[in-house]
Design an enzyme around this catalytic site. Structure first.
Site, PDB file in Angstrom:
ATOM      1  N   MET A  41       8.493   5.106 -68.096  1.00  0.00           N
ATOM      2  CA  MET A  41       8.820   3.714 -67.826  1.00  0.00           C
ATOM      3  C   MET A  41       7.867   3.189 -66.743  1.00  0.00           C
ATOM      4  SD  MET A  41      12.971   3.836 -67.750  1.00  0.00           S
ATOM      5  CE  MET A  41      12.943   4.796 -66.230  1.00  0.00           C
ATOM      6  N   ASP A  51       5.822  -1.439 -80.404  1.00  0.00           N
ATOM      7  CA  ASP A  51       6.279  -1.136 -79.051  1.00  0.00           C
ATOM      8  C   ASP A  51       7.674  -0.505 -79.128  1.00  0.00           C
ATOM      9  OD1 ASP A  51       5.889  -1.035 -76.318  1.00  0.00           O
ATOM     10  OD2 ASP A  51       6.882  -2.961 -75.958  1.00  0.00           O
ATOM     11  N   GLU A  52       8.047   0.182 -78.082  1.00  0.00           N
ATOM     12  CA  GLU A  52       9.333   0.900 -78.040  1.00  0.00           C
ATOM     13  C   GLU A  52       9.463   1.834 -79.243  1.00  0.00           C
ATOM     14  OE1 GLU A  52      10.623   0.550 -75.319  1.00  0.00           O
ATOM     15  OE2 GLU A  52      10.379  -1.503 -74.592  1.00  0.00           O
ATOM     16  N   ALA A  53       8.363   2.481 -79.580  1.00  0.00           N
ATOM     17  CA  ALA A  53       8.330   3.295 -80.801  1.00  0.00           C
ATOM     18  C   ALA A  53       9.181   4.553 -80.690  1.00  0.00           C
ATOM     19  CB  ALA A  53       6.882   3.665 -81.137  1.00  0.00           C
ATOM     20  N   GLN A  54       9.655   4.874 -79.487  1.00  0.00           N
ATOM     21  CA  GLN A  54      10.554   6.032 -79.371  1.00  0.00           C
ATOM     22  C   GLN A  54      11.851   5.800 -80.138  1.00  0.00           C
ATOM     23  OE1 GLN A  54       9.754   4.047 -76.823  1.00  0.00           O
ATOM     24  NE2 GLN A  54      11.608   3.344 -75.793  1.00  0.00           N
ATOM     25  N   GLY A 114       3.086   0.715 -68.284  1.00  0.00           N
ATOM     26  CA  GLY A 114       2.286  -0.396 -68.801  1.00  0.00           C
ATOM     27  C   GLY A 114       2.108  -0.403 -70.303  1.00  0.00           C
ATOM     28  N   LYS A 115       3.022   0.233 -71.013  1.00  0.00           N
ATOM     29  CA  LYS A 115       2.869   0.328 -72.468  1.00  0.00           C
ATOM     30  C   LYS A 115       2.910  -1.051 -73.134  1.00  0.00           C
ATOM     31  CE  LYS A 115       6.375   3.091 -72.771  1.00  0.00           C
ATOM     32  NZ  LYS A 115       6.592   3.215 -71.321  1.00  0.00           N
ATOM     33  N   SER A 116       3.899  -1.839 -72.781  1.00  0.00           N
ATOM     34  CA  SER A 116       4.034  -3.142 -73.433  1.00  0.00           C
ATOM     35  C   SER A 116       2.884  -4.065 -73.043  1.00  0.00           C
ATOM     36  CB  SER A 116       5.374  -3.782 -73.049  1.00  0.00           C
ATOM     37  OG  SER A 116       6.447  -2.980 -73.505  1.00  0.00           O
ATOM     38  N   GLY A 125       3.905   7.131 -72.276  1.00  0.00           N
ATOM     39  CA  GLY A 125       3.974   7.122 -70.824  1.00  0.00           C
ATOM     40  C   GLY A 125       5.392   6.873 -70.396  1.00  0.00           C
TER      41      GLY A 125
END
Ligand SMILES: [Zn+2]
Length: 291
Positions: free
Chosen positions: A90, A162-165, A93-95, A88
């Site tokens: 920024m 998280d922040e897997a990009q 709500g990923k984190s 998704g």
């Protein structure tokens, strides 16, 4: 569409077959019922076909609940572990979701680890902009995730990234290997595209390898009200088109506040760099709004 509770000759067929012990016939009838529910206007044809095959059954029977026919193979299926990508823009709500899922799994007694890279709150922390945070293992470009997971997570455990990009391609492939060979579930939370609207290499590899890809549905809007799609980098008030994919302070900027977060770009030393979600039109036009 034929409701399940409507009296049906198909139901009567099912009851007669039960009394006759024709289990195979029952499954056939149930399959017909399921088909009828999906295409109610074919009911007459199916009934006639059933009559010709089975001989006699009467209309107007009491309704018989449809019993789903579960293929034997499915009831005996082994447990598979999976690599899942949640993506998704920024502010989607990923984190927050990563933290919630980690909490739920630990409450259920599952062992696992949280991994992150360059979180807004600093090294070794996974934080949500809503204020929730948890300790996490900081992943850097040289981190061997097979070694890490082998040491930290038993079979049946979970890994949340998280922040897997910001994973590199090799690290994503290590995660896929861990799912298959170490029998762990891996959930990755990532921004798909960078400020140029091009896939991060890690995100691209996740799209290619993941068992499931899930687009987070939290509403993120451009200043104009349209759905926000592009993670724009704003430098000195202008939408940037060129530059390093990951600028210094990238994550802390992006995550601290998608609209007004600001930090100096240590590389240039002068330009003020912020990140802002824009709709495609305003990203194309280079119109970041007046925020
Ligand atoms: Zn817009």
């Amino acid at each position: 569409m034929l409701p399940v509770t409507t009296p049906s000759p198909i139901g009567e067929l099912s009851a007669e077959n039960q009394s006759a012990g024709k289990q195979a016939g029952n499954q056939q009838a149930n399959n017909q019922l399921a088909g009828n529910q999906q295409a109610g206007n074919q009911q007459e044809g199916n009934q006639q076909a059933g009559n010709q095959q089975e001989g006699s059954y009467s209309a107007g029977s009491p309704h018989v609940a449809a019993t789903p026919v579960i293929p034997r193979a499915r009831t005996m299926a082994p447990v598979f572990h999976e690599l899942t990508l949640f993506h998704g823009s920024m502010g989607a709500g990923k984190s927050t979701l990563a933290l919630q899922n980690a909490y739920n799994r630990r409450q259920a007694g599952r062992p696992g680890v949280l991994l992150t890279s360059m979180d807004r709150a600093g090294s070794g922390v996974l934080s949500s902009r809503l204020g929730v945070m948890a300790d996490a293992i900081e992943v850097i470009n040289t981190t061997d995730l097979v070694t890490l997971i082998s040491a930290e997570v038993p079979a049946g455990g979970f890994v949340i990234v998280d922040e897997a990009q910001f994973l590199n391609v090799e690290q994503v492939e290590q995660l896929a290997w861990a799912v298959d060979e170490l029998c762990v579930d891996v959930d990755c939370y990532a921004i798909a595209t960078d400020f140029r609207s091009q896939l991060f290499p890690g995100s691209r590899r996740l799209f290619e390898l993941a068992d499931h890809t899930i687009s987070l549905q939290v509403e993120v809007t451009c200043w104009c009200g349209r759905p926000g799609r592009q993670n724009a980098r704003i430098e000195d008030g202008r939408v940037a088109r060129f530059g390093a994919q990951v600028a210094v302070g990238d994550i802390s900027d992006a995550a601290s506040d998608a609209v007004s977060g600001a930090a100096s770009d240590a590389a240039s030393g002068a330009a003020e760099v912020t990140y802002r979600v824009l709709c495609r039109r305003h990203w194309r036009e280079g119109n970041p709004g007046s925020a």
